[in-house]
Design an enzyme around this catalytic site. Structure first.
Site, PDB file in Angstrom:
ATOM      1  N   TYR A  34       0.831  -1.213   0.000  1.00 56.05           N
ATOM      2  CA  TYR A  34       0.000   0.000   0.000  1.00 56.05           C
ATOM      3  C   TYR A  34       0.860   1.256   0.000  1.00 56.05           C
ATOM      4  O   TYR A  34       2.041   1.236   0.343  1.00 56.05           O
ATOM      5  CB  TYR A  34      -0.943   0.013   1.211  1.00 56.05           C
ATOM      6  CG  TYR A  34      -0.265   0.228   2.541  1.00 56.05           C
ATOM      7  CD1 TYR A  34      -0.121   1.502   3.080  1.00 56.05           C
ATOM      8  CD2 TYR A  34       0.235  -0.854   3.273  1.00 56.05           C
ATOM      9  CE1 TYR A  34       0.502   1.691   4.307  1.00 56.05           C
ATOM     10  CE2 TYR A  34       0.858  -0.667   4.502  1.00 56.05           C
ATOM     11  CZ  TYR A  34       0.995   0.611   5.011  1.00 56.05           C
ATOM     12  OH  TYR A  34       1.611   0.802   6.226  1.00 56.05           O
ATOM     13  N   CYS A  35       0.233   2.371  -0.395  1.00 53.74           N
ATOM     14  CA  CYS A  35       0.871   3.686  -0.325  1.00 53.74           C
ATOM     15  C   CYS A  35      -0.175   4.682   0.177  1.00 53.74           C
ATOM     16  O   CYS A  35      -1.078   4.302   0.923  1.00 53.74           O
ATOM     17  CB  CYS A  35       1.458   4.096  -1.677  1.00 53.74           C
ATOM     18  SG  CYS A  35       0.232   4.330  -2.990  1.00 53.74           S
ATOM     19  N   LEU A  36      -0.091   5.933  -0.238  1.00 56.45           N
ATOM     20  CA  LEU A  36      -1.042   6.936   0.237  1.00 56.45           C
ATOM     21  C   LEU A  36      -2.400   6.814  -0.453  1.00 56.45           C
ATOM     22  O   LEU A  36      -3.439   6.773   0.202  1.00 56.45           O
ATOM     23  CB  LEU A  36      -0.480   8.343   0.020  1.00 56.45           C
ATOM     24  CG  LEU A  36      -1.360   9.497   0.503  1.00 56.45           C
ATOM     25  CD1 LEU A  36      -1.544   9.451   2.009  1.00 56.45           C
ATOM     26  CD2 LEU A  36      -0.769  10.841   0.075  1.00 56.45           C
ATOM     27  N   ILE A  89      -3.795   4.197   1.887  1.00 55.89           N
ATOM     28  CA  ILE A  89      -4.110   4.426   3.291  1.00 55.89           C
ATOM     29  C   ILE A  89      -5.157   5.527   3.465  1.00 55.89           C
ATOM     30  O   ILE A  89      -5.837   5.596   4.493  1.00 55.89           O
ATOM     31  CB  ILE A  89      -2.826   4.734   4.095  1.00 55.89           C
ATOM     32  CG1 ILE A  89      -3.046   4.428   5.584  1.00 55.89           C
ATOM     33  CG2 ILE A  89      -2.354   6.162   3.867  1.00 55.89           C
ATOM     34  CD1 ILE A  89      -1.775   4.389   6.400  1.00 55.89           C
TER      35      ILE A  89
END
Length: 228
Positions: free
Chosen positions: A87-89, A116
């Protein structure tokens, strides 16, 4: 006519298979949350260390996709045969990292849809970096035994190669070597003063005096040579 019908059926089947596969490779937050509860999975945050410290998923390792050199070095310690949940932003960096990892032979890489940001909208739990008292360089040097050879292990919980090194370090301890562990993820002041740029970093101190260093994933034999 039969050949055309057969080709059409194959095309339809292939299309639905690819759609189903792509859906499995990207999960909405709640499904992602359920999936990472499984044993044996690897959870990877591909944001910067600063973003990670502001809030991350519990148990996540960290490797900055925007720093490709660091990213490649850190994920080299992951198991390509075990699922990686990533995952990332907002989902774009992790999607790019996912594509690259699959091309590099990782068997299964699952992306968090919406990153996220979407996770937070579902009010799912995150952890923040804990503020701990900083150890001064002087206090650290005073804590190193002056009459022994000590291997100081600078690592972090979120560092993939550090995690992979844990069994090796434990074996050395079992064999009687003295190991001093420093959480470089939280002791940022000390790591800066000691000019530690990569994790893990192993430093040998003999009779209180700093000797040789070794960085990155290393074998037990490498560490033993360092201690000689």
């Amino acid at each position: 006519m039969k050949d055309l019908t057969k080709q059409f059926i194959v095309l339809i089947f292939s299309t639905f298979f690819n759609i189903a596969l792509s859906q499995k490779m990207e999960l909405a937050p709640k499904s992602f949350s359920d999936s990472i509860q499984q044993a044996g999975i690897q959870l990877l945050d591909v944001r910067t260390s600063g973003e990670y410290e502001q809030g991350h998923l519990a148990g996540a390792l960290q490797a900055d996709w925007n720093n490709l050199g660091q990213f490649k070095e850190r994920i080299a310690s992951l198991d390509k045969q075990k699922p990686v949940y990533i995952y990332c932003l907002a989902g774009s960096r992790s999607a790019a990292a996912q594509k690259w990892m699959l091309q590099e032979g990782f068997r299964k890489v699952v992306n968090l849809q919406g990153g996220i940001n979407a996770w937070n909208l579902e009010n799912l739990p995150v952890e923040s970096a804990k503020k701990v008292p900083q150890i001064s360089l002087n206090d650290f040097l005073n804590s190193v035994p002056k009459d022994q050879t000590v291997l100081v292990d600078f690592g972090a919980e979120w560092c993939p190669p550090c995690k992979k090194m844990i069994p090796t370090v434990k074996e050395l301890e079992t064999e009687g070597y003295m190991i001093l562990k420093i959480d470089a993820g939280s002791q940022t002041q000390l790591t800066k003063e000691l000019n530690i740029e990569k994790l893990p970093t192993f430093i040998v101190f003999k009779n209180g005096v700093e000797g040789n260093r070794l960085t990155g994933f290393s074998t037990k034999e490498d560490l033993k040579k360092l201690l000689e």
